[in-house]
Each structure stands twice: as C-alpha cells, then as structure tokens.
Design a protein around this motif. Structure first.
Motif, mmCIF file in Angstrom:
data_model
loop_
_atom_site.group_PDB
_atom_site.id
_atom_site.type_symbol
_atom_site.label_atom_id
_atom_site.label_comp_id
_atom_site.label_asym_id
_atom_site.label_seq_id
_atom_site.Cartn_x
_atom_site.Cartn_y
_atom_site.Cartn_z
ATOM 1 N N UNK A 40 0.827 -1.207 0.000
ATOM 2 C CA UNK A 40 0.000 0.000 0.000
ATOM 3 C C UNK A 40 0.861 1.256 0.000
ATOM 4 N N UNK A 41 0.332 2.324 -0.569
ATOM 5 C CA UNK A 41 1.056 3.596 -0.643
ATOM 6 C C UNK A 41 1.360 4.167 0.740
ATOM 7 N N UNK A 42 0.576 3.792 1.738
ATOM 8 C CA UNK A 42 0.796 4.318 3.089
ATOM 9 C C UNK A 42 1.942 3.616 3.816
ATOM 10 N N UNK A 43 2.588 2.636 3.177
ATOM 11 C CA UNK A 43 3.731 1.960 3.768
ATOM 12 C C UNK A 43 3.400 0.858 4.750
ATOM 13 N N UNK A 44 2.141 0.483 4.824
ATOM 14 C CA UNK A 44 1.733 -0.582 5.745
ATOM 15 C C UNK A 44 2.465 -1.884 5.414
ATOM 16 N N UNK A 45 2.965 -2.538 6.443
ATOM 17 C CA UNK A 45 3.730 -3.780 6.298
ATOM 18 C C UNK A 45 2.834 -4.969 6.596
ATOM 19 N N UNK A 46 2.958 -6.010 5.778
ATOM 20 C CA UNK A 46 2.222 -7.257 5.994
ATOM 21 C C UNK A 46 3.174 -8.440 5.867
ATOM 22 N N UNK A 47 2.893 -9.462 6.640
ATOM 23 C CA UNK A 47 3.647 -10.717 6.589
ATOM 24 C C UNK A 47 2.699 -11.845 6.216
ATOM 25 N N UNK A 48 3.123 -12.713 5.317
ATOM 26 C CA UNK A 48 2.327 -13.891 4.966
ATOM 27 C C UNK A 48 2.646 -14.987 5.991
ATOM 28 N N UNK A 49 1.607 -15.559 6.571
ATOM 29 C CA UNK A 49 1.784 -16.574 7.619
ATOM 30 C C UNK A 49 2.722 -17.700 7.175
ATOM 31 N N UNK A 50 2.550 -18.196 5.966
ATOM 32 C CA UNK A 50 3.391 -19.304 5.491
ATOM 33 C C UNK A 50 4.850 -18.883 5.370
ATOM 34 N N UNK A 51 5.116 -17.604 5.011
ATOM 35 C CA UNK A 51 6.497 -17.120 4.952
ATOM 36 C C UNK A 51 7.130 -17.101 6.335
ATOM 37 N N UNK A 52 6.355 -16.736 7.340
ATOM 38 C CA UNK A 52 6.877 -16.727 8.710
ATOM 39 C C UNK A 52 7.247 -18.131 9.162
ATOM 40 N N UNK A 53 6.389 -19.086 8.858
ATOM 41 C CA UNK A 53 6.646 -20.475 9.256
ATOM 42 C C UNK A 53 7.878 -21.013 8.530
ATOM 43 N N UNK A 54 7.995 -20.720 7.232
ATOM 44 C CA UNK A 54 9.174 -21.160 6.472
ATOM 45 C C UNK A 54 10.451 -20.520 7.017
ATOM 46 N N UNK A 55 10.366 -19.250 7.393
ATOM 47 C CA UNK A 55 11.532 -18.552 7.921
ATOM 48 C C UNK A 55 11.984 -19.190 9.239
ATOM 49 N N UNK A 56 11.043 -19.466 10.121
ATOM 50 C CA UNK A 56 11.388 -20.114 11.395
ATOM 51 C C UNK A 56 11.975 -21.492 11.130
ATOM 52 N N UNK A 57 11.364 -22.253 10.237
ATOM 53 C CA UNK A 57 11.873 -23.592 9.919
ATOM 54 C C UNK A 57 13.286 -23.538 9.340
ATOM 55 N N UNK A 58 13.618 -22.465 8.621
ATOM 56 C CA UNK A 58 14.955 -22.350 8.031
ATOM 57 C C UNK A 58 16.024 -22.076 9.092
ATOM 58 N N UNK A 59 15.605 -21.746 10.296
ATOM 59 C CA UNK A 59 16.543 -21.430 11.383
ATOM 60 C C UNK A 59 16.794 -22.615 12.307
ATOM 61 N N UNK A 60 16.298 -23.789 11.947
ATOM 62 C CA UNK A 60 16.479 -24.969 12.806
ATOM 63 C C UNK A 60 17.945 -25.367 12.899
ATOM 64 N N UNK A 61 18.347 -25.761 14.086
ATOM 65 C CA UNK A 61 19.697 -26.276 14.325
ATOM 66 C C UNK A 61 19.589 -27.528 15.196
ATOM 67 N N UNK A 62 20.639 -28.311 15.195
ATOM 68 C CA UNK A 62 20.680 -29.525 16.012
ATOM 69 C C UNK A 62 21.541 -29.356 17.249
ATOM 70 N N UNK A 63 22.284 -28.254 17.294
ATOM 71 C CA UNK A 63 23.206 -28.028 18.404
ATOM 72 C C UNK A 63 23.477 -26.538 18.525
ATOM 73 N N UNK A 64 23.794 -26.092 19.726
ATOM 74 C CA UNK A 64 24.150 -24.676 19.889
ATOM 75 C C UNK A 64 25.444 -24.346 19.165
#
Length: 68
Positions: A40-64
C-alpha cells in the motif's frame, strides 16, 4: 483463503513468533528477518503466515554449536 495464505500485521506476526513487534521492525531495517510486503502507498507492512513459518523452519539447528 487457506490460513497459510493469510496476511498478518507486524503485531500479529510478532504474536505468532512469540516476539516483540520492535524485533520485526529491526529485522526490516537491518535484514535477516522474514520476508514482508508493503503493498500500500501508506507503507503498511504485511507478513504472509506461510512465509513466517518457512523462515522459522529455516533457522532450525541440532546443536548450539551451529548458532552464528
């Protein structure tokens, strides 16, 4: 509309991620965060739910030892 295709405000996205909206704002400025849209021209930010889930899943690790 499928729930995964739902668009969320930064506040709703932060709630889903169990984080603070300012954290998402910082990611938008500095990079490294989930994808977002500004359709939108007013600069409103939106996130797609599936993108958020994919982003979190991409951060998975097996060890610190794998953390940056």
């Amino acid at each position: 509309m499928d729930k995964d295709d739902e668009y969320l405000t930064p506040k709703e996205a932060a709630m889903l991620l169990r984080n603070h909206p300012y954290t998402l704002e910082r990611y938008r400025r500095l990079g490294g965060g989930p994808p977002f849209s500004k359709p939108f021209a007013n600069g409103r930010v939106l996130y797609k739910r599936s993108d958020l889930i994919l982003w979190v899943d991409s951060k998975k690790v097996n060890s610190t030892n794998q953390l940056p």
